[in-house]
Design an enzyme around this catalytic site. Structure first.
Site, PDB file in Angstrom:
ATOM      1  CD  GLU A   1      -3.123   0.811   0.372  1.00  0.00           C
ATOM      2  OE1 GLU A   1      -2.574   1.533  -0.491  1.00  0.00           O
ATOM      3  OE2 GLU A   1      -4.279   0.970   0.731  1.00  0.00           O
ATOM      4  CG  ASP A   2      -1.068   4.695  -1.451  1.00  0.00           C
ATOM      5  OD1 ASP A   2      -1.700   4.064  -0.578  1.00  0.00           O
ATOM      6  OD2 ASP A   2      -1.650   5.436  -2.282  1.00  0.00           O
TER       7      ASP A   2
ATOM      8  CG  ASP B   1      -5.592   9.054   6.934  1.00  0.00           C
ATOM      9  OD1 ASP B   1      -5.223   9.253   8.105  1.00  0.00           O
ATOM     10  OD2 ASP B   1      -6.320   9.850   6.308  1.00  0.00           O
TER      11      ASP B   1
ATOM     12  CG  PHE C   1      -4.056  15.286   1.184  1.00  0.00           C
ATOM     13  CD1 PHE C   1      -4.798  14.109   1.221  1.00  0.00           C
ATOM     14  CD2 PHE C   1      -3.681  15.789  -0.053  1.00  0.00           C
ATOM     15  CE1 PHE C   1      -5.152  13.445   0.059  1.00  0.00           C
ATOM     16  CE2 PHE C   1      -4.023  15.137  -1.221  1.00  0.00           C
ATOM     17  CZ  PHE C   1      -4.761  13.962  -1.164  1.00  0.00           C
TER      18      PHE C   1
ATOM     19  NE  ARG D   1      -2.829   8.636  -9.629  1.00  0.00           N
ATOM     20  CZ  ARG D   1      -3.489   8.210  -8.558  1.00  0.00           C
ATOM     21  NH1 ARG D   1      -2.822   7.847  -7.487  1.00  0.00           N
ATOM     22  NH2 ARG D   1      -4.801   8.169  -8.542  1.00  0.00           N
TER      23      ARG D   1
END
Ligand code: 5GP
Ligand code: MG
Length: 203
Positions: free
Chosen positions: A122-123, A126, A175, A188
């Site tokens: 996963e990136d 959160d 964020f 991205r």
């Protein structure tokens, strides 16, 4: 002989000013990201020395991370026939900066997870709902083992208690974009992880 010591965590010159429009600050330089990926690969290669691992990258955010991790695993000594790389695509509802916990499967893996040592890549984690959804889904497919690796962890707003066996870096409570992470599909392809100027946000 002259030895040049390279400070591996310093942002590369091209990552310093001028930053692209909207980008406020580099949080993790490409060198810091590469070092974190290398450290993760060393741990994973050691842990999976005697097992064949099925890496499942979560699109789109983990695209670059999964690609870099796979190659770092090779450098860390994982034999070529010990790893298979696959991808899954999900989208989470919510506003564009916080997921709601409602996850939708857009594309499944092409490999079967049954009897395999599955490692979800996963990136960022959160509130944890996306990873929780993926762990439940793969957990129901009778894998030989199941673990998760996240490049970034934001442990501040967990809505669900979900294990993450391998974490690259702790991200600040904000964020972030870049290295696969988007804001409304932009940013991205930045080679680093950055924060945006508040005026960029349209929601
Ligand atoms: P969770 O379900 O754990 O809240 O969030 C997981 C997903 O939300 C990530 O895979 C990622 O797509 C998105 N996400 C969470 N935090 C961030 C962030 O700081 N920046 C970006 N671009 N996406 C994030
Ligand atoms: Mg996203």
């Amino acid at each position: 002989m002259v030895t040049v010591l390279v400070d591996r965590v310093k942002p590369m010159a091209s990552e310093l000013a001028p930053l692209p429009e909207g980008v406020a600050e580099v949080i993790f330089s490409s060198a810091e990201l590469a070092a974190a990926v290398g450290r993760l690969a060393e741990r994973i290669a050691a842990d999976y020395r005697d097992r064949e691992v099925l890496l499942v990258g979560v699109l789109k955010g983990a695209l670059f991370f999964a690609a870099d991790l796979a190659r770092a695993l090779h450098r860390a000594g994982l034999a070529p026939d010990r790893m298979t790389l696959d991808f899954i695509a999900v989208s989470s509802y919510g506003n564009s900066r916080r997921s709601s916990g409602e996850v939708r499967l857009l594309k499944d893996t092409s490999e079967s997870a049954e009897g395999r040592h599955v490692l979800i890549v996963e990136d960022i984690v959160d509130n944890g709902h996306t990873l929780h959804y993926l762990r439940s889904m793969f957990g129901g497919r009778a894998p030989a083992s199941l673990a998760a690796c996240a490049l970034l962890d934001k442990p501040f707003h967990r809505g669900v208690d979900v294990p993450v066996e391998y974490v690259g870096l702790e991200a600040p409570d904000e964020f972030v974009v870049g290295y696969g992470l988007d804001y409304q599909e932009s940013y991205r392809h930045l080679p680093y992880v950055a924060r945006l100027h508040p005026w960029v946000y349209r929601d």
